[in-house]
Design a protein around this motif. Structure first.
Motif, PDB file in Angstrom:
ATOM      1  N   ALA A 131       1.037  -0.796  -0.370  1.00 36.17           N
ATOM      2  CA  ALA A 131      -0.002  -0.083   0.066  1.00 36.17           C
ATOM      3  C   ALA A 131       0.790   1.472   0.382  1.00 36.17           C
ATOM      4  N   VAL A 132       0.047   2.144  -0.837  1.00 34.82           N
ATOM      5  CA  VAL A 132       0.825   3.380  -0.465  1.00 34.82           C
ATOM      6  C   VAL A 132       0.292   4.506  -0.870  1.00 34.82           C
ATOM      7  N   PHE A 133       0.408   5.871  -0.281  1.00 38.38           N
ATOM      8  CA  PHE A 133       0.046   6.963   0.499  1.00 38.38           C
ATOM      9  C   PHE A 133       0.074   7.957  -0.063  1.00 38.38           C
ATOM     10  N   PRO A 134      -0.085   9.438  -1.279  1.00 39.26           N
ATOM     11  CA  PRO A 134      -0.928   8.912  -1.842  1.00 39.26           C
ATOM     12  C   PRO A 134      -1.479   7.732  -3.072  1.00 39.26           C
ATOM     13  N   GLU A 135      -1.898   7.077  -3.634  1.00 35.36           N
ATOM     14  CA  GLU A 135      -1.922   5.962  -3.970  1.00 35.36           C
ATOM     15  C   GLU A 135      -1.435   6.955  -5.743  1.00 35.36           C
ATOM     16  N   GLN A 136      -0.465   5.904  -6.077  1.00 31.91           N
ATOM     17  CA  GLN A 136       0.205   5.946  -7.675  1.00 31.91           C
ATOM     18  C   GLN A 136       0.912   6.460  -7.180  1.00 31.91           C
ATOM     19  N   ALA A 137       1.464   7.086  -6.147  1.00 31.12           N
ATOM     20  CA  ALA A 137       2.985   7.932  -5.818  1.00 31.12           C
ATOM     21  C   ALA A 137       4.264   7.265  -6.142  1.00 31.12           C
ATOM     22  N   GLY A 138       4.826   7.743  -6.431  1.00 31.42           N
ATOM     23  CA  GLY A 138       6.634   7.098  -6.796  1.00 31.42           C
ATOM     24  C   GLY A 138       7.491   7.035  -5.881  1.00 31.42           C
ATOM     25  N   LEU A 139       8.281   6.448  -6.048  1.00 28.58           N
ATOM     26  CA  LEU A 139       9.171   6.301  -4.931  1.00 28.58           C
ATOM     27  C   LEU A 139       9.801   7.548  -3.751  1.00 28.58           C
ATOM     28  N   ASP A 140       9.781   8.959  -4.125  1.00 28.82           N
ATOM     29  CA  ASP A 140      10.315   9.579  -4.531  1.00 28.82           C
ATOM     30  C   ASP A 140       9.048  10.887  -3.679  1.00 28.82           C
ATOM     31  N   GLN A 141       8.052  10.672  -3.846  1.00 27.50           N
ATOM     32  CA  GLN A 141       6.600  11.116  -3.350  1.00 27.50           C
ATOM     33  C   GLN A 141       5.466  10.992  -2.942  1.00 27.50           C
ATOM     34  N   PHE A 142       5.808   9.233  -2.101  1.00 26.04           N
ATOM     35  CA  PHE A 142       5.004   9.123  -0.876  1.00 26.04           C
ATOM     36  C   PHE A 142       5.118   9.894   0.448  1.00 26.04           C
ATOM     37  N   ILE A 143       4.089   9.958   1.082  1.00 24.53           N
ATOM     38  CA  ILE A 143       4.006  10.571   2.819  1.00 24.53           C
ATOM     39  C   ILE A 143       4.319   8.751   3.147  1.00 24.53           C
TER      40      ILE A 143
END
Length: 44
Positions: A25-37
């Protein structure tokens, strides 16, 4: 409710080549490796 299968998870190699990570799971959805919270993953 969504039913998840193995095809829904993204598996990628580590940058150092020593293993791999499966992103659950990742947030926000579809976030890249340098953009996820936040990110939930398992490694081998």
């Amino acid at each position: 409710m969504r039913h998840w299968t193995l095809h829904d998870y993204l598996t990628m190699p580590w940058k150092n080549g020593g293993g791999s990570t499966t992103e659950l799971a990742v947030f926000p959805e579809q976030a890249g490796l340098d953009q996820f919270i936040w990110r939930l993953s398992t490694a081998s």
